[in-house]
Design a protein around this motif. Structure first.
Motif, PDB file in Angstrom:
ATOM      1  N   ASN A 174       5.383 -64.282  -6.746  1.00  0.00           N
ATOM      2  CA  ASN A 174       4.294 -64.752  -7.598  1.00  0.00           C
ATOM      3  C   ASN A 174       2.954 -64.359  -7.009  1.00  0.00           C
ATOM      4  O   ASN A 174       2.018 -64.035  -7.740  1.00  0.00           O
ATOM      5  CB  ASN A 174       4.369 -66.261  -7.788  1.00  0.00           C
ATOM      6  CG  ASN A 174       5.448 -66.654  -8.769  1.00  0.00           C
ATOM      7  OD1 ASN A 174       5.795 -65.891  -9.652  1.00  0.00           O
ATOM      8  ND2 ASN A 174       5.977 -67.839  -8.599  1.00  0.00           N
ATOM      9  N   SER A 175       2.822 -64.390  -5.697  1.00  0.00           N
ATOM     10  CA  SER A 175       1.579 -64.012  -5.038  1.00  0.00           C
ATOM     11  C   SER A 175       1.303 -62.520  -5.238  1.00  0.00           C
ATOM     12  O   SER A 175       0.171 -62.124  -5.529  1.00  0.00           O
ATOM     13  CB  SER A 175       1.669 -64.338  -3.542  1.00  0.00           C
ATOM     14  OG  SER A 175       0.517 -63.903  -2.879  1.00  0.00           O
ATOM     15  N   LYS A 234       2.501 -60.636  -7.662  1.00  0.00           N
ATOM     16  CA  LYS A 234       2.205 -60.434  -9.081  1.00  0.00           C
ATOM     17  C   LYS A 234       0.761 -60.827  -9.385  1.00  0.00           C
ATOM     18  O   LYS A 234       0.044 -60.125 -10.099  1.00  0.00           O
ATOM     19  CB  LYS A 234       3.155 -61.258  -9.954  1.00  0.00           C
ATOM     20  CG  LYS A 234       2.853 -61.106 -11.421  1.00  0.00           C
ATOM     21  CD  LYS A 234       3.645 -62.035 -12.289  1.00  0.00           C
ATOM     22  CE  LYS A 234       3.167 -61.921 -13.711  1.00  0.00           C
ATOM     23  NZ  LYS A 234       3.471 -63.047 -14.520  1.00  0.00           N
ATOM     24  N   SER A 235       0.322 -61.938  -8.827  1.00  0.00           N
ATOM     25  CA  SER A 235      -1.036 -62.425  -9.066  1.00  0.00           C
ATOM     26  C   SER A 235      -2.082 -61.428  -8.567  1.00  0.00           C
ATOM     27  O   SER A 235      -3.054 -61.128  -9.261  1.00  0.00           O
ATOM     28  CB  SER A 235      -1.217 -63.783  -8.377  1.00  0.00           C
ATOM     29  OG  SER A 235      -2.529 -64.232  -8.498  1.00  0.00           O
ATOM     30  N   LYS A 236      -1.877 -60.911  -7.371  1.00  0.00           N
ATOM     31  CA  LYS A 236      -2.830 -59.934  -6.808  1.00  0.00           C
ATOM     32  C   LYS A 236      -2.846 -58.651  -7.627  1.00  0.00           C
ATOM     33  O   LYS A 236      -3.915 -58.103  -7.917  1.00  0.00           O
ATOM     34  CB  LYS A 236      -2.478 -59.611  -5.351  1.00  0.00           C
ATOM     35  CG  LYS A 236      -2.542 -60.798  -4.425  1.00  0.00           C
ATOM     36  CD  LYS A 236      -3.933 -61.318  -4.258  1.00  0.00           C
ATOM     37  CE  LYS A 236      -3.926 -62.437  -3.238  1.00  0.00           C
ATOM     38  NZ  LYS A 236      -4.952 -63.403  -3.380  1.00  0.00           N
ATOM     39  N   ASN A 285      -2.044 -58.301 -10.735  1.00  0.00           N
ATOM     40  CA  ASN A 285      -2.654 -58.614 -12.017  1.00  0.00           C
ATOM     41  C   ASN A 285      -4.179 -58.589 -11.909  1.00  0.00           C
ATOM     42  O   ASN A 285      -4.872 -58.080 -12.793  1.00  0.00           O
ATOM     43  CB  ASN A 285      -2.157 -59.970 -12.511  1.00  0.00           C
ATOM     44  CG  ASN A 285      -2.468 -60.211 -13.961  1.00  0.00           C
ATOM     45  OD1 ASN A 285      -2.544 -59.277 -14.756  1.00  0.00           O
ATOM     46  ND2 ASN A 285      -2.660 -61.456 -14.311  1.00  0.00           N
ATOM     47  N   GLN A 286      -4.722 -59.124 -10.826  1.00  0.00           N
ATOM     48  CA  GLN A 286      -6.174 -59.120 -10.611  1.00  0.00           C
ATOM     49  C   GLN A 286      -6.715 -57.692 -10.509  1.00  0.00           C
ATOM     50  O   GLN A 286      -7.777 -57.372 -11.066  1.00  0.00           O
ATOM     51  CB  GLN A 286      -6.537 -59.898  -9.348  1.00  0.00           C
ATOM     52  CG  GLN A 286      -6.344 -61.385  -9.479  1.00  0.00           C
ATOM     53  CD  GLN A 286      -6.570 -62.112  -8.154  1.00  0.00           C
ATOM     54  OE1 GLN A 286      -6.739 -61.490  -7.106  1.00  0.00           O
ATOM     55  NE2 GLN A 286      -6.568 -63.431  -8.207  1.00  0.00           N
TER      56      GLN A 286
END
Length: 85
Positions: free
Chosen positions: A4-5, A7-9, A11-12
């Motif tokens: 998830n981390s 993916k989050s980065k 995505n940013q």
């Protein structure tokens, strides 16, 4: 958690690229991080140094069926008294 981390980065980064008009579409928009299966959780937990309740029950059933009463009783005492090597 790590997936998830990541993916989050990612995505940013892609959102910023969209904002700067470097790309037309965010490739992370529809990405779904798969959940770990029960087998993967067990593999990750290979380093545990204890038996789960079901394992203790299976061991004691086999001990009672295949060992003398005294030996089975000794294992039961060792398991349930908290004695360890």
């Amino acid at each position: 958690m790590l997936q998830n981390s990541i993916k989050s980065k990612a995505n940013q980064v892609f959102k910023y690229a969209l904002q700067e008009e470097l790309i037309n579409k965010n490739p992370m928009q529809n990405v779904v991080v798969p959940k770990k299966s029960e087998d993967e959780i067990i593999e990750a937990d290979e380093k545990r140094n204890y038996w789960q309740k079901s394992e203790v029950n299976e061991f004691m059933t086999r001990a009672r069926n295949h060992l003398s009463d005294n030996d089975a009783l000794l294992f039961e005492l060792l398991l349930f008294s908290g004695m360890r090597k």
